[in-house]
Design a protein around this motif. Structure first.
Motif, PDB file in Angstrom:
ATOM      1  N   PRO A   1       0.716  -1.292   0.038  1.00  0.00           N
ATOM      2  CA  PRO A   1       0.034   0.161  -0.007  1.00  0.00           C
ATOM      3  C   PRO A   1       0.828   1.275  -0.119  1.00  0.00           C
ATOM      4  CG  PRO A   1      -0.805  -1.607   1.595  1.00  0.00           C
ATOM      5  CD  PRO A   1       0.585  -2.091   1.210  1.00  0.00           C
ATOM      6  N   CYS A   2       0.511   2.396  -0.784  1.00  0.00           N
ATOM      7  CA  CYS A   2       1.172   3.517  -0.885  1.00  0.00           C
ATOM      8  C   CYS A   2       0.455   4.523  -1.119  1.00  0.00           C
ATOM      9  CB  CYS A   2       2.139   3.597  -2.183  1.00  0.00           C
ATOM     10  SG  CYS A   2       3.477   2.335  -2.286  1.00  0.00           S
ATOM     11  N   ILE A   3       0.780   5.654  -0.415  1.00  0.00           N
ATOM     12  CA  ILE A   3       0.287   7.217  -0.915  1.00  0.00           C
ATOM     13  C   ILE A   3       1.109   7.558  -2.099  1.00  0.00           C
ATOM     14  CG2 ILE A   3       0.282   9.442  -0.319  1.00  0.00           C
ATOM     15  CD1 ILE A   3      -2.017   8.097   1.153  1.00  0.00           C
ATOM     16  N   THR A   4       0.346   7.699  -3.136  1.00  0.00           N
ATOM     17  CA  THR A   4       0.970   8.111  -4.269  1.00  0.00           C
ATOM     18  C   THR A   4       0.899   9.598  -4.496  1.00  0.00           C
ATOM     19  OG1 THR A   4       0.904   6.028  -5.485  1.00  0.00           O
ATOM     20  CG2 THR A   4       1.367   7.888  -6.896  1.00  0.00           C
ATOM     21  N   ILE A   5       1.961  10.624  -4.826  1.00  0.00           N
ATOM     22  CA  ILE A   5       1.689  11.756  -4.900  1.00  0.00           C
ATOM     23  C   ILE A   5       2.237  12.241  -6.451  1.00  0.00           C
ATOM     24  CG2 ILE A   5       2.520  14.201  -4.201  1.00  0.00           C
ATOM     25  CD1 ILE A   5       2.922  13.044  -1.588  1.00  0.00           C
ATOM     26  N   ALA A   6       1.416  12.699  -7.274  1.00  0.00           N
ATOM     27  CA  ALA A   6       1.904  13.069  -8.671  1.00  0.00           C
ATOM     28  C   ALA A   6       1.819  14.470  -8.655  1.00  0.00           C
ATOM     29  CB  ALA A   6       0.801  12.311  -9.466  1.00  0.00           C
ATOM     30  N   VAL A   7       2.935  15.098  -9.032  1.00  0.00           N
ATOM     31  CA  VAL A   7       3.285  16.467  -8.922  1.00  0.00           C
ATOM     32  C   VAL A   7       3.270  17.096 -10.602  1.00  0.00           C
ATOM     33  CG1 VAL A   7       4.865  18.202  -8.210  1.00  0.00           C
ATOM     34  CG2 VAL A   7       4.595  16.260  -6.870  1.00  0.00           C
ATOM     35  N   GLU A   8       2.502  17.699 -10.958  1.00  0.00           N
ATOM     36  CA  GLU A   8       2.362  18.349 -12.258  1.00  0.00           C
ATOM     37  C   GLU A   8       3.180  19.606 -12.294  1.00  0.00           C
ATOM     38  OE1 GLU A   8      -0.552  19.491 -15.871  1.00  0.00           O
ATOM     39  OE2 GLU A   8      -1.408  19.155 -14.023  1.00  0.00           O
ATOM     40  N   LEU A   9       4.438  19.573 -12.897  1.00  0.00           N
ATOM     41  CA  LEU A   9       5.248  20.749 -13.003  1.00  0.00           C
ATOM     42  C   LEU A   9       5.264  21.438 -14.249  1.00  0.00           C
ATOM     43  CD1 LEU A   9       8.368  19.208 -11.388  1.00  0.00           C
ATOM     44  CD2 LEU A   9       6.834  20.649 -10.449  1.00  0.00           C
ATOM     45  N   PRO A  10       5.159  22.671 -14.326  1.00  0.00           N
ATOM     46  CA  PRO A  10       5.197  23.479 -15.279  1.00  0.00           C
ATOM     47  C   PRO A  10       6.321  23.329 -16.402  1.00  0.00           C
ATOM     48  CG  PRO A  10       5.904  24.899 -13.452  1.00  0.00           C
ATOM     49  CD  PRO A  10       5.603  23.802 -13.083  1.00  0.00           C
ATOM     50  N   SER A  11       5.991  23.347 -17.810  1.00  0.00           N
ATOM     51  CA  SER A  11       7.368  22.899 -18.758  1.00  0.00           C
ATOM     52  C   SER A  11       7.189  24.109 -19.701  1.00  0.00           C
ATOM     53  CB  SER A  11       6.967  21.653 -19.264  1.00  0.00           C
ATOM     54  OG  SER A  11       7.742  21.388 -20.370  1.00  0.00           O
ATOM     55  N   LEU A  12       8.340  24.105 -20.496  1.00  0.00           N
ATOM     56  CA  LEU A  12       8.353  24.990 -21.441  1.00  0.00           C
ATOM     57  C   LEU A  12       7.770  24.485 -22.693  1.00  0.00           C
ATOM     58  CD1 LEU A  12      12.167  26.271 -21.286  1.00  0.00           C
ATOM     59  CD2 LEU A  12       9.996  27.510 -20.635  1.00  0.00           C
ATOM     60  N   SER A  13       7.326  23.204 -22.836  1.00  0.00           N
ATOM     61  CA  SER A  13       6.918  22.826 -23.941  1.00  0.00           C
ATOM     62  C   SER A  13       5.288  22.599 -23.846  1.00  0.00           C
ATOM     63  CB  SER A  13       7.398  21.284 -24.225  1.00  0.00           C
ATOM     64  OG  SER A  13       7.217  20.473 -23.140  1.00  0.00           O
ATOM     65  N   SER A  14       4.512  21.876 -24.707  1.00  0.00           N
ATOM     66  CA  SER A  14       3.066  22.085 -24.415  1.00  0.00           C
ATOM     67  C   SER A  14       2.737  20.838 -23.631  1.00  0.00           C
ATOM     68  CB  SER A  14       2.417  21.897 -25.593  1.00  0.00           C
ATOM     69  OG  SER A  14       2.915  20.827 -26.554  1.00  0.00           O
ATOM     70  N   HIS A  15       3.763  20.068 -23.147  1.00  0.00           N
ATOM     71  CA  HIS A  15       3.369  18.874 -22.400  1.00  0.00           C
ATOM     72  C   HIS A  15       3.840  19.139 -20.947  1.00  0.00           C
ATOM     73  CE1 HIS A  15       2.193  16.423 -25.637  1.00  0.00           C
ATOM     74  NE2 HIS A  15       3.385  16.718 -26.265  1.00  0.00           N
ATOM     75  N   SER A  16       3.105  18.898 -19.887  1.00  0.00           N
ATOM     76  CA  SER A  16       3.764  19.041 -18.484  1.00  0.00           C
ATOM     77  C   SER A  16       4.528  17.756 -18.004  1.00  0.00           C
ATOM     78  CB  SER A  16       2.224  19.126 -17.529  1.00  0.00           C
ATOM     79  OG  SER A  16       1.530  20.232 -17.965  1.00  0.00           O
ATOM     80  N   ARG A  17       5.202  18.200 -17.060  1.00  0.00           N
ATOM     81  CA  ARG A  17       6.149  17.060 -16.535  1.00  0.00           C
ATOM     82  C   ARG A  17       5.509  16.748 -15.294  1.00  0.00           C
ATOM     83  NH1 ARG A  17      11.273  19.644 -14.703  1.00  0.00           N
ATOM     84  NH2 ARG A  17      10.182  21.238 -14.417  1.00  0.00           N
ATOM     85  N   ILE A  18       5.447  15.293 -15.251  1.00  0.00           N
ATOM     86  CA  ILE A  18       4.845  14.793 -13.857  1.00  0.00           C
ATOM     87  C   ILE A  18       5.950  13.921 -13.236  1.00  0.00           C
ATOM     88  CG2 ILE A  18       3.120  13.011 -13.086  1.00  0.00           C
ATOM     89  CD1 ILE A  18       1.881  15.384 -14.567  1.00  0.00           C
TER      90      ILE A  18
END
Length: 284
Positions: free
Chosen positions: A111-128
């Motif tokens: 069992p895990c607490i999963t944290i997904a952080v969406e970071l801003p990016s210079l491209s059109s795709h976000s970094r997770i």
């Protein structure tokens, strides 16, 4: 059991991070209790046996934009998890500039607490960036071990001085002694004292004020000290006191110290979003 939450607002994320950072400074392991409207961080060492105890609660609506939980049953729509708050704190450090942070309960190798952080990016795709924090699920039969501690029948209740000032004083005292006596009365006076074979030092605080328990009708029945000038005191481990003071990042609007003479010091930190109780047992 299912749980998922989402934080979008930067201010809410920073406040939540400060709460988690504070908890991580106070304990290596704790219980995270999840309900429909609140999150609790709980440390339930038995104060009577010399351990500290902690109870921190936050209203999820003040932090989360989305919050869903499916507990062990419809009747008991709650989840209890044991985790290391330091791991949660480290994960949130990567989220300071995040667009969104998603938190959910998952099953990986454990069992895990999963944290997904969406970071801003210079491209059109976000970094997770994803963090998996191992947790242990506490079975329903053990939940009673983690009930909210009752407010002790204190002898004196007093507002604390500015925590940074108090921390500075205690840091200096730590170099001279292993224990500190906290004493206070109902005239708004509090002293921090150390007394060893080599040195005796006392720091006095005045005009701190006392919470209006009497006016609110919540004064404990066994309130012992009638003369407001009489001091109640407890001798505690100075390292535990300093750990409590050094870890504070919640910026409380009110900080209260309740003293049960020679038994326990009960600290209460109140903020519009957070309440934190911390119990330090007295030493013989």
């Amino acid at each position: 059991m299912k749980f998922r939450g989402k934080i979008v607002d930067v201010g809410c994320l920073n406040n939540f991070t400060r709460v988690v950072n504070t908890i991580s400074k106070l304990t290596k392991s704790c219980i995270l209790r999840l309900t429909n409207d609140r999150l609790y961080f709980i440390l339930s060492d038995k104060v009577a046996s010399g351990g500290v105890a902690m109870w921190c609660q936050i209203f999820q609506g003040n932090f989360f934009d989305e919050f869903q939980i499916e507990g062990v049953s419809e009747e008991h729509n709650e989840i209890y998890l044991e985790l290391m708050p330091e791991n949660l704190s480290r994960s949130l450090k990567t989220a300071q500039n995040a667009k969104t942070v998603k938190i959910k309960l998952t099953m990986k190798h454990c069992p895990c607490i999963t944290i997904a952080v969406e970071l801003p990016s210079l491209s059109s795709h976000s970094r997770i960036v994803t963090h998996d924090i191992p947790v242990s699920i506490i079975p329903r039969k053990l939940w009673n071990d983690f009930e909210e501690p009752s407010v002790p029948d204190f002898d004196v209740s007093i507002y604390l001085p500015v925590l940074k000032i108090m921390k500075s004083v205690v840091e200096r005292m730590k170099n001279l002694a292993n224990h500190v006596v906290i004493e206070a009365n109902q005239n708004g006076e509090m002293n921090l004292k150390i007394d060893t074979d080599l040195v005796s030092v006392t720091t006095h605080f005045k005009d701190l004020g006392n919470p209006p328990w009497v006016e609110e009708g919540t004064q404990p029945d066994s309130f012992q000290i009638r003369d407001p000038a009489i001091m109640a005191e407890a001798r505690i481990d100075i390292k535990r006191l300093l750990q409590f003071l050094a870890g504070q990042q919640v910026n409380p609007s009110k900080a209260i110290c309740n003293i049960v003479s020679k038994k326990v010091i009960h600290f209460v930190l109140l903020h519009e979003d957070v309440s934190l109780q911390y119990f330090i047992p007295a030493l013989a």
